[in-house]
Design an enzyme around this catalytic site. Structure first.
Site, short mmCIF file in Angstrom:
data_model
loop_
_atom_site.label_atom_id
_atom_site.label_comp_id
_atom_site.label_asym_id
_atom_site.label_seq_id
_atom_site.Cartn_x
_atom_site.Cartn_y
_atom_site.Cartn_z
N CYS A 2 0.82 -1.22 0.00
CA CYS A 2 0.00 0.00 0.00
C CYS A 2 0.85 1.27 0.00
CB CYS A 2 -0.88 0.05 1.24
SG CYS A 2 -1.95 -1.37 1.42
N ARG A 27 5.83 -0.72 -5.96
CA ARG A 27 5.79 -1.48 -4.71
C ARG A 27 4.77 -2.60 -4.75
NH1 ARG A 27 7.72 2.00 -0.39
NH2 ARG A 27 6.37 0.93 1.06
N TRP A 75 -2.99 -2.75 -1.45
CA TRP A 75 -2.62 -4.16 -1.65
C TRP A 75 -3.50 -4.93 -0.67
CZ3 TRP A 75 -0.40 -8.22 1.16
CH2 TRP A 75 0.13 -9.26 0.39
N ASN A 99 -2.25 2.52 5.61
CA ASN A 99 -1.34 1.40 5.34
C ASN A 99 -1.20 0.62 6.63
OD1 ASN A 99 -0.88 2.49 2.87
ND2 ASN A 99 1.28 3.00 3.21
N GLY A 100 -1.15 -0.70 6.54
CA GLY A 100 -0.97 -1.50 7.74
C GLY A 100 -2.20 -2.36 8.01
N GLU A 483 17.15 -19.04 -4.49
CA GLU A 483 16.87 -17.71 -5.04
C GLU A 483 16.44 -17.83 -6.51
OE1 GLU A 483 16.23 -14.92 -3.98
OE2 GLU A 483 16.63 -13.54 -5.62
N LYS A 487 12.86 -16.55 -7.94
CA LYS A 487 12.72 -15.62 -9.07
C LYS A 487 11.75 -16.20 -10.10
CE LYS A 487 13.89 -12.71 -7.84
NZ LYS A 487 14.47 -12.45 -6.56
N GLU A 490 8.15 -16.15 -8.81
CA GLU A 490 7.63 -14.79 -8.64
C GLU A 490 7.15 -14.18 -9.95
OE1 GLU A 490 9.91 -12.27 -5.21
OE2 GLU A 490 11.17 -12.94 -6.84
N HIS A 506 15.82 -38.36 -1.58
CA HIS A 506 14.97 -38.48 -0.39
C HIS A 506 13.57 -37.93 -0.65
CE1 HIS A 506 18.30 -39.91 1.94
NE2 HIS A 506 19.03 -38.88 1.55
N LYS A 605 6.55 -4.96 -3.43
CA LYS A 605 7.99 -4.70 -3.35
C LYS A 605 8.43 -4.61 -1.89
CE LYS A 605 12.02 -3.66 -4.92
NZ LYS A 605 12.73 -4.89 -5.32
#
Ligand code: G6P
Length: 610
Positions: A2, A27, A75, A99-100, A483, A487, A490, A506, A605
């Site tokens: 947000c 963001r 968001w 926001n929050g 990572e 990526k 995402e 395993h 973001k």
């Protein structure tokens, strides 16, 4: 996540609010809205699900003109991303953006419903609007009523409020979600991030935790958490280095991948002597504190957590310091046993990630030796609240999927490893001088890896039709594989998992068939032969292999095996180098799949809520 923008001025502020929202788009968000106290003395709003461009279009068709307003990119947390749930939320002649997350919203909602308030959204924010409205009935002054309102809120908030009854001001409150006031000449602004206001001012005043602000055209008044009137320092920015354009690149992510040689160079600048790391780069008390460190606890989220996992291999192997790494959302709620003389290290691109910040705040109560932040934003809460800091110099990262922030974090963590080893005398002879030399050469090596761009683009075609992928690595390459998998999922939405290659049999081997490509990073180290055996296990089950291998690893193309040769590099630095082709791979797969590379669905973001 947000974003908030607000303005009180003598001119029409709607274009300023829209431009601010656009600057916060990177963001991640899923709806946008604006409320303006119009020139006809009415409080009006426009909200749209989707992009800020949708809101802009709606405002072109039905303009809102006024000199006081607030705006928001949302968001979704409570309630679906639709117009009804988009901010600003109204209650009578009040408009609120937030926001929050308000944790006691259900109890407050019940109380307010009993008082006759009617809710039109599923959000926790609407509770704040009605509660404030209720408080105003007795308290009449907007600022006084906001002070009383926040006392009843549990959770995190950055709040901006306007009222058609008191249109001389914008009021704001900060607790757990950053807010900054932009100072103009005869006009003032508010935002959740100063970047949103760089087009209108270069002077800023950061609110601190618990602050309430009353912002008028020609004055700003702030009260701290105890209700005392306080002055907050104003900061002036002169650099124009925050330009947010893609240059010759199609996406910010590709631009940021290609910036890595330059930003790694920048992160090293002024931090190396001829053959040593300059320990004071971490702060004037660093040498004294580092001498006492016997353990390291790293806490971070997402990509930054993966950087921490690489650092663990380095800290134990090079500096002989026991290290634990944990995701912040787990660490903050766990009963932690702190070993004596443990350095608490946070890693964060933004320095505003809610879980990482909360973990740092908890850590202060737990008896750690000191806290150190490796962070990309010098004015962030994380940096302000840590004892020691190393700023990565990645510059502004716009792509939601983190790239250059990660590699510069790795550089920072290697500097930390060498500094701790140097001060404590635990490095093997000659290691520091060798690695300092290798670090100097690193930008050039990264440039060589980037030159493989078109080779990786071709390999990406193997993935476009696939639904699942496995990433394998051993040792410090395991977090690199993690990572790489992060990526890919995402930005291309392909399910990707990473495993230490030795764990293959395993469990994950059961999934391997010719529909499941397996990506591996294979530097020429002592684990290479073992890794080669793991790869045979994949081939034997028909799995297609994509191997990024050291040019000296002796690996060649074969049926179902695609080998991309990487420039040779010192083993310790290989996690940094091998990250590059994995970033390029996920980028090109996403481009082939036609996804929104820079703003992937559902992601933000900077995750400023829990
Ligand atoms: C979000 C971002 C990730 C990032 C993570 C941690 O999930 O999308 O790219 O790695 O937050 O963010 P930080 O700013 O603390 O590094």
């Amino acid at each position: 996540m947000c974003g908030i923008v607000g303005a009180v001025a003598e001119r029409n502020i709607t274009p300023i609010l829209l431009e601010g929202l656009k600057r916060l788009e990177y963001r991640g968000y899923d709806s946008a809205g604006v409320a303006v106290y119009t020139n006809d003395d009415k409080l009006e709003r426009m909200r749209r699900p989707g992009k800020v461009s949708e809101l802009e279009l709606a405002l072109t068709e039905e303009p809102l003109l006024g000199r006081l307003g607030i705006a928001h990119t949302r968001w979704a947390t409570h309630g679906a991303p639709c117009e009804r749930n988009a901010h600003p939320h109204f209650s009578g002649d009040l408009a609120v953006v937030h926001n929050g997350i308000i944790e006691n919203h259900e109890a407050l909602r019940d109380q307010l419903k009993a008082l006759g308030y009617v809710f039109t959204s599923d959000t926790d924010t609407e509770v704040i609007a009605h509660l404030l409205n209720h408080k105003l009935k007795d308290l009449t002054d907007l600022t006084v009523a906001l002070k009383a309102t926040v006392k009843e809120l549990h959770g995190a908030y950055g709040l901006a409020v306007i009222s058609a009854n008191q249109p001389d001001r914008l009021v704001a409150a900060r607790s757990g979600s950053p807010l900054v006031i932009g100072l103009g000449m005869g006009e003032n602004f508010l935002a959740s991030d100063q970047l949103a206001l760089r087009q209108v001012t270069d002077r800023f005043m950061y609110l601190e935790e618990g602050d309430i602000a009353e912002i008028r055209r020609d004055s700003v008044q702030i009260w701290d958490v105890n209700g005392q009137s306080v002055e907050r320092e104003s900061v002036q920015y002169r650099d124009g280095a925050e330009a947010a354009d893609k240059g010759e690149f199609r996406h910010f992510m590709l631009k940021e991948i290609h910036e890595q040689p330059a930003v790694v160079q920048r992160t090293l600048e002024g931090r190396l002597s001829q053959n040593q790391v300059l320990v004071q780069a971490f702060g004037p008390q660093a040498a004294e504190l580092f001498a006492k460190v016997r353990n390291v606890q790293i806490v971070a989220c997402g990509t930054s957590y993966h950087a921490g996992m690489v650092a663990r291999y380095w800290l134990e192997e090079l500096a002989g310091i026991p290290c634990q790494v944990e995701v912040a959302s787990e660490f903050r709620y766990r009963k932690v046993v702190v070993q004596p003389d443990t350095l608490f290290v946070t890693i964060s691109q933004s320095g505003e990630t809610a879980d990482t910040l909360a973990a740092l705040r908890n850590a202060k109560e737990l008896g750690f030796l000191a806290s150190l932040a490796i962070c990309n934003v010098g004015i962030s809460s994380l940096v302000r609240e840590s004892d020691l800091t190393l700023l990565t110099q990645a510059g502004r990262e716009i792509g939601v999927a983190s790239t250059k922030a990660f590699t510069t974090q790795l550089v920072g963590l290697l500097l930390l490893t060498l500094s701790l080893g140097q001060v404590r005398g635990t490095l093997a002879d000659g290691v520091e001088a060798t690695l300092v030399e290798e670090l100097r050469r690193l930008p050039a090596r990264l440039g060589e890896a980037l030159a493989m761009d078109s080779t990786v683009e071709k390999i990406a075609e193997l993935f476009a039709e696939k639904n699942h992928t496995l990433f394998l690595g051993r040792g410090a390459q395991f977090p690199v594989a993690m990572e790489g998998a992060l990526k890919l999922k995402e930005i291309s939405y392909i399910h990707a998992e990473a495993y230490p290659a030795g764990e293959l049999k395993h469990g994950p081997l059961a999934l391997v068939d010719n529909d499941m490509p397996v990506v591996t990073v294979a530097p020429n180290n002592e684990l290479l032969e073992k890794l080669k055996s793991n790869l045979q296990e994949v081939r034997a089950r028909g799995g297609e292999l994509i191997v990024f291998a050291d040019e000296k690893a002796g690996m060649t193309n074969g049926e179902g095996t695609h080998v991309v040769h990487m420039p040779h590099i010192h083993d310790i630095l290989s996690p940094i180098l091998y990250t590059i082709p994995l970033q390029l791979l996920s980028y090109y797969v996403a481009v082939l799949k036609g996804t929104d590379v820079d703003q992937p669905r559902n992601l933000a973001k900077s995750v400023t809520v829990e």
